[in-house]
Write an enzyme that holds these catalytic residues in place. Structure first.
Site, PDB file in Angstrom:
ATOM      1  N   THR A 344       0.846  -1.175   0.000  1.00  0.00           N
ATOM      2  CA  THR A 344       0.000   0.000   0.000  1.00  0.00           C
ATOM      3  C   THR A 344       0.888   1.233   0.000  1.00  0.00           C
ATOM      4  OG1 THR A 344      -1.619  -1.228   1.305  1.00  0.00           O
ATOM      5  CG2 THR A 344      -1.807   1.145   1.386  1.00  0.00           C
ATOM      6  N   GLY A 426       1.085  -2.163   4.688  1.00  0.00           N
ATOM      7  CA  GLY A 426       1.514  -3.452   5.180  1.00  0.00           C
ATOM      8  C   GLY A 426       0.475  -4.334   5.813  1.00  0.00           C
ATOM      9  N   GLY A 427      -0.744  -4.422   5.248  1.00  0.00           N
ATOM     10  CA  GLY A 427      -1.720  -5.397   5.732  1.00  0.00           C
ATOM     11  C   GLY A 427      -1.984  -5.289   7.221  1.00  0.00           C
TER      12      GLY A 427
END
Length: 531
Positions: A344, A426-427
Site C-alpha cells: 500500500t 503493510g496489511g
C-alpha cells in the site's frame, strides 16, 4: 528529498516516493490546497511506484476541515456483477485465485475518491485545473521513471506469480526479465489514459471512453467486472470511527476497513498506563492490545451494509475497560490468527487553511492481480481475493459486496491543539505501525522523525509459511528481545536494520501556531517537503 520537513507555513506533504512528494509540493507552490496536492500525489505515485499501488486499486481519505470537522471518503470498490461464488466453483476453484483476471473482480475505487476530494476542496480555494494536477504523473508515465530498489526486488520475488497475468510482462519487465534498480520503465498506455482524463474529467474513468475500454478489456480477459458495474460506482462520504482518549480524539476509517482495530489498540494501550517508551511494557503491551483488537475485527468487520452487529459498543468505555483486563502484563497470549497481506501507500498533506489529509491507496498484494489492461494501462487490484467462497463466511463473495480492507487512514486531533495525520502500509502491520508511531510521538514525546525511524515489530504469519511469529528489526535492545522470549512470544529477529517487512509509515502535523511538519519512512523511497 528530505525524510523530515518542518517549520513550513503554506503546506507540507509526505509520501513514500520522492516524485510523489515533489508533485504535492508543486501543487502547493501553485496555490493549490492539501486536497489538490494529494490528488497530484496519488496519480504520481501510481506512475512511479506501481508495485505498491495504481489507479486500478482502492483508496480511503480522512479529511480534517478548517472548521474542525473530520470526514471519511470511502473508495472500496464492490465485487462485479458476475462475481458469484458459484462462478468460481464451476471453474474448479475452492478459493479465489490471487492473480490473473479472476482476481480482478472488484471495481477500482481510487479515482472516484479523487473526484470526491476535489469536490470538497472547492470550498477551500481549490481552483487548479486537472491537467496541472495530473501533469507530474503524466510526465513520469510517458517519459519514464527510475525503478526503485523495492520495485526491482519485488518484481523478481513475485515474477512466478505475476508473469502470466495479461499485460504484466509487457509493462513491468525489460526483455522478459525483472528490471534492475535504476533502470527506466515507461507506462505509455497509462500516460495516454492520464492525458485523456486531464481533458475529459475524472468521471470518464467510470462513465466515458476510459470506462468503455476498461470494461472491454476486462470482458475479453474473463474478469467478472462489467461496464455497468463501473457506471454505477461512486465513492461515499462517511462519518469516521472515533474514540476519545486523554491525549485527544482519534479518528479512523469505518468498515469495510480495519480502522476499528487501529482505534481499539490505542484505547487499550492507554489503559495499561505504560510510562516508559521502548520498554518491555511498551512493546508487549501494544502486541497484546493488537491481539485483542484483531479478535474483534475478524468477528465483526465486513461490508458496512452487512455488519453482524453495531460497532459503537466496541469503542465504548465499558467494553474497553473490561477488555484491557484480559491482557496479561507478563505473558504472551497464544496467537494463531490469520495474517492479512497487503502492500500500500500512505501519504499525508496539510496546508495553511487548516486542511489536514490522511490518505491511503492500494492494489492489495504487490502488483495486485498482475493484470495490466492493454487499452488503458490500468493495473487492476486483487482486493477481491480477500473474499471467501465458503458458505456462511463473514466476507462471503457476492456481486456488489465490498471486500474486507486492511487499508485504514488515521488522524488525531490532540488536546494540545495539534492535528496529526498518520498511517502506514503493510496489511495487518498497518494498525501495529500506527500504534508504534502514535505512542512514540504523542505519548512519549519522541520527535516525529525519531518515532518513524525507530525499530519496529510485526505480529503475523511469515510470508509463505503457516507459522505465526513476532518479527522484530534487529536494532532492538537484546535485553528487550530476551524479555519478549521469556514472556512466551515466538520471536524472529530479522537481519535488516530497516526492513520493508515493517511497512512504510509517515505523518504530517499541523501545530497550533500554524507551522507544519511532515515525515516519511527511511524504509521507503520518499520523504517530506513543504513551503
Amino acid at each position: 528529498m528530505n525524510l523530515h520537513s518542518a517549520g513550513h507555513r503554506r503546506g507540507v506533504v509526505a509520501a513514500p516516493h520522492h516524485a510523489a512528494a515533489e508533485a504535492g509540493r508543486l501543487v502547493l507552490a501553485e496555490g493549490g490546497n492539501a486536497l489538490e496536492a494529494m490528488v497530484a500525489m496519488a496519480a504520481a505515485v501510481a506512475a512511479v511506484y506501481p508495485h505498491m499501488n495504481h489507479i486500478g486499486g482502492d483508496a480511503f481519505w480522512l479529511i480534517r476541515e478548517p472548521s474542525g470537522r473530520v470526514r471519511a471518503v470511502m473508495g472500496a470498490g464492490p465485487a462485479g456483477a458476475k462475481a458469484a461464488a458459484a462462478h468460481y466453483r464451476e471453474q474448479g476453484h475452492d478459493e479465489i485465485p490471487p492473480r490473473g483476471p479472476l482476481a480482478a473482480l472488484t471495481v477500482p475505487g481510487a479515482v472516484a475518491t479523487w473526484m470526491r476530494a476535489l469536490e470538497a476542496g472547492e470550498a477551500y480555494s481549490g481552483r487548479l485545473p486537472l491537467d496541472v494536477l495530473l501533469a507530474p504523473a503524466l510526465r513520469h508515465a510517458r517519459e519514464g521513471y527510475k525503478v526503485t530498489r523495492s520495485q526491482a526486488r519485488l518484481t523478481a520475488e513475485k515474477l512466478s506469480e505475476c508473469q502470466d497475468a495479461p499485460g504484466f510482462a509487457q509493462t513491468f519487465l525489460l526483455d522478459g526479465k525483472p528490471p534492475a534498480e535504476g533502470e527506466t520503465l515507461k507506462q505509455e498506455a497509462f500516460a495516454a489514459t492520464l492525458d485523456h482524463l486531464a481533458n475529459a474529467g475524472l468521471a470518464d474513468f467510470y462513465r466515458g471512453d476510459v470506462s468503455r475500454e476498461i470494461a472491454a478489456d476486462l470482458e475479453r480477459m474473463g474478469s467478472p467486472v462489467t461496464r455497468a458495474d463501473l457506471e454505477r460506482y461512486e465513492a461515499k462520504v462517511a462519518e469516521p470511527l472515533s474514540v476519545s482518549l486523554e491525549t485527544g480524539t482519534l479518528y479512523n476509517t469505518p468498515p469495510p476497513t480495519q480502522g476499528l482495530a487501529s482505534l481499539i489498540i490505542l484505547a487499550l494501550f492507554e489503559r495499561l498506563r505504560v510510562t516508559e517508551a521502548e520498554s518491555f511494557d511498551h512493546v508487549h503491551g501494544l502486541i497484546e492490545a493488537t491481539k485483542r483488537a484483531f479478535i474483534v475485527r475478524d468477528r465483526v468487520v465486513t461490508d458496512p451494509e452487512r455488519l453482524p452487529q453495531p460497532l459503537a459498543p466496541y469503542l465504548d468505555k465499558a467494553f474497553l475497560d473490561a477488555e484491557v483486563l484480559k491482557i496479561d502484563r507478563r505473558k504472551a497470549t497464544k496467537w494463531l490468527m490469520p495474517y492479512g497481506e497487503g502492500d500500500t501507500v500512505w501519504m499525508g498533506a496539510a496546508d495553511s487553511s487548516g486542511l489536514v489529509v490522511s490518505f491511503i491507496q492500494s492494489l492489495y498484494w504487490e502488483f495486485g492481480s498482475g493484470v495490466v489492461l492493454p487499452a488503458t494501462g490500468v493495473l487492476m487490484q486483487n482486493r477481491g481475493a480477500s473474499f471467501s467462497l465458503e458458505r456462511g463466511a463473514l466476507n462471503l463473495l457476492q456481486p456488489g459486496r465490498q471486500p474486507f480492507h486492511t487499508l485504514n487512514a488515521a488522524l488525531a486531533v490532540l488536546r494540545d491543539g495539534r492535528v496529526m495525520a498518520y498511517g502506514a502500509m503493510g496489511g495487518d502491520g498497518q494498525p501495529q505501525t500506527q500504534a508504534a508511531l502514535f505512542t512514540r510521538h504523542v505519548l512519549y514525546r519522541q520527535p516525529l522523525e525519531e518515532a518513524v525511524e525507530r525499530p519496529r515489530w510485526l505480529l503475523g504469519r511469515t510470508w509463505g509459511s503457516s507459522h505465526t511469529s513476532l518479527r522484530l528489526e534487529k536494532r532492538f535492545d537484546e535485553g528487550l528481545i530476551d524479555r519478549l522470549l521469556s514472556a512466551g512470544h515466538d520471536v524472529e529477529v530479522l537481519p535488516e536494520d530497516y526492513s520493508d517487512t515493517m511497512g512504510h509509515a509517515g505523518a504530517v502535523v499541523l501545530h497550533p501556531d500554524g507551522t507544519l511538519e511532515g515525515v516519511h519512512d527511511p524504509r521507503a523511497d520518499g520523504g517530506a517537503a513543504g513551503l
